[in-house]
Design an enzyme around this catalytic site. Sequence first.
Site, short mmCIF file in Angstrom:
data_model
loop_
_atom_site.label_atom_id
_atom_site.label_comp_id
_atom_site.label_asym_id
_atom_site.label_seq_id
_atom_site.Cartn_x
_atom_site.Cartn_y
_atom_site.Cartn_z
N ARG A 1 17.43 -73.13 36.62
CA ARG A 1 18.35 -73.82 35.70
C ARG A 1 19.37 -74.63 36.51
O ARG A 1 19.74 -75.75 36.14
CB ARG A 1 19.04 -72.81 34.79
CG ARG A 1 19.85 -73.47 33.69
CD ARG A 1 20.33 -72.48 32.64
NE ARG A 1 21.28 -71.52 33.18
CZ ARG A 1 21.72 -70.44 32.53
NH1 ARG A 1 21.28 -70.17 31.32
NH2 ARG A 1 22.58 -69.62 33.08
N LYS B 1 24.55 -76.68 32.94
CA LYS B 1 25.75 -75.83 33.10
C LYS B 1 26.79 -76.53 33.97
O LYS B 1 27.01 -76.15 35.13
CB LYS B 1 25.31 -74.48 33.69
CG LYS B 1 26.23 -73.33 33.28
CD LYS B 1 25.51 -71.99 33.42
CE LYS B 1 26.44 -70.82 33.42
NZ LYS B 1 27.26 -70.69 32.23
N GLU C 1 26.19 -72.71 19.29
CA GLU C 1 26.49 -71.66 20.27
C GLU C 1 27.71 -70.85 19.86
O GLU C 1 28.52 -71.28 19.03
CB GLU C 1 26.79 -72.27 21.63
CG GLU C 1 25.57 -72.86 22.27
CD GLU C 1 25.65 -72.88 23.78
OE1 GLU C 1 25.28 -71.89 24.41
OE2 GLU C 1 26.08 -73.91 24.33
N1 PLP Z 1 25.84 -70.62 26.50
C1 PLP Z 1 26.82 -70.97 27.33
C2 PLP Z 1 27.66 -72.14 27.01
C3 PLP Z 1 27.05 -70.22 28.50
O1 PLP Z 1 28.05 -70.52 29.33
C4 PLP Z 1 26.23 -69.10 28.78
C5 PLP Z 1 26.41 -68.34 30.01
O2 PLP Z 1 25.79 -68.57 31.00
C6 PLP Z 1 25.20 -68.79 27.88
C7 PLP Z 1 25.04 -69.56 26.74
C8 PLP Z 1 24.28 -67.65 28.14
O3 PLP Z 1 23.35 -67.95 29.14
P1 PLP Z 1 22.74 -66.82 30.04
O4 PLP Z 1 22.10 -65.84 29.13
O5 PLP Z 1 21.73 -67.52 30.89
O6 PLP Z 1 23.85 -66.23 30.82
C1 COI Z 2 27.85 -66.35 31.95
O1 COI Z 2 27.55 -65.63 31.00
O2 COI Z 2 27.40 -66.16 33.09
C2 COI Z 2 28.74 -67.49 31.78
O3 COI Z 2 28.64 -68.39 32.54
C3 COI Z 2 29.69 -67.45 30.67
C4 COI Z 2 31.13 -67.67 31.00
C5 COI Z 2 31.76 -66.64 31.85
C6 COI Z 2 31.46 -69.05 31.39
#
Ligand code: PLP
Ligand code: COI
Length: 340
Positions: free
Chosen positions: A82, A184, A220
Site C-alpha cells: 500500500r 495514505k 469511512e
Molecule cells: N481508513 C483510514 C482513513 C485510515 O487512516 C486507516 C488506518 O490505517 C484505515 C482506514 C484502516 O486501515 P488499516 O486496516 O489498513 O489499518
Molecule cells: C492506523 O490505523 O494505523 C492509522 O493509520 C489510523 C490513525 C492512527 C491515523
Amino acid sequence: MEKKNIKWSELGFSYIKTDKRYISHWKNGSWDDGQLVEDNKISISEGSTCLHYGQECFEGLKAYTTKDGGIQLFRPDMNAKRMQQTCEKIMMPKVPVEKFIDACMQVVKANESWVPPYGSGATFYLRPYVIGVGDNIGVRPAEEYIFGVFGMPVGPYFKGGMNPVNFITTDADRAAPHGTGKIKVGGNYAASLQSHYEAVKRGFADCIYLDPLTHTKIDEVGAANFFGVTKDNKFVTPDSTSILPSITKFSLLHVAKHYLNMETEETDVLVDNLDIFAEVGACGTAAVITPIGGIEHNGKMHVFYSETEVGPVTKKLYNTLYGIQMGDIEAPEGWIYKVI
Ligand code: PLP
Ligand code: COI
C-alpha cells in the site's frame, strides 16, 4: 527479556519515545542501507516538499506478543505494498517490500522491552513513513527522501476499546472521488482534523464521512473503515474510490467468509438505509474493531444492536481476528511474519 515497567492495560493511543528507530535516505536514485538511531528528531531543509506540498505518506501496523513469548507482525507485506501505491501516486521512490518489512522487524527487535506482553490488551504500533526532503521551492517532486519507522506500545484508539461508541455524520469531505482518498497521505488527515474536533466536541467518538460526490453513502469512520452485519447475517463494507483500502477490512472479509461462514459484500452503504443492519462497527489497525452503538445523521440518532453492549457477530469477528493476530487461532497462509 525484561519488559518496561508500564501499566499496559491503561495505555491509550499516545506517542511514547522508545529506544530506537530506523532511518534510511534516498539520494541519487537509490536507498542507502538504513540504520537504527536513538535520536527521535529529524533535521531537514526548510524547503522540503513534505513541509510545503504534502509530499509525504505513512503507514500503520502492529506487532503482537504470542502466548509462547514470540513476537509477530500481521500482514506487513500488505502495508508495504500500500505504501508503494501511495509513493507512486505522489511521485516518491518506492520502498522495496523486503526493506519495509526488514525495517519494521529491526525496530521491533531493538525495542523488545517496549512490546506489550501477551494478554496485556496492548500491542506495539509501528509507524513507517516516507517524506520528501532537500532544498526546494518549486512544486515538483523532491530529489531526496527519508524512509523511517518508529514504534510504541499502544492501547485502544477509540476510548471505549471493545465497547460501543457513537458517531455523527459530517458534511465535510476528507478526500475527492478521484483524489487521494485511497492512498495514505497526510493531507487527508489534515482535511479531517476540524470535522473530527467538531464531532468530539459534541460528545461523539469521531465523525463519519459520506461519499464526497453525492453525500448519500457511508465512506469511512474517521481513520477507520466501516462494516455492517445485516439482519440476515451478511458482512457488508463500502465500495468506494475515496476510502483507504483497509488491511483490517480485507482481513475481516476473509474471516467473515472462511471462518464464520458468512456471506460478504463490498457495495454502496446508503446512509438512509441503515435499518438493514443489526450491528455495525469501525475497523482499522489502530481502531481494531470498534463497535458502533449509534450514528447521528441529520439530527436523528440511529441505534444499532445497543449503545452499551457489543453484538454477537461483532464479538465473533473481533475474537477471530484478534485470535489470529495474537497467534491463538491458525492464520491463513502468509498473514503472519515472525520477528522473534
Ligand atoms: N481508513 C483510514 C482513513 C485510515 O487512516 C486507516 C488506518 O490505517 C484505515 C482506514 C484502516 O486501515 P488499516 O486496516 O489498513 O489499518
Ligand atoms: C492506523 O490505523 O494505523 C492509522 O493509520 C489510523 C490513525 C492512527 C491515523
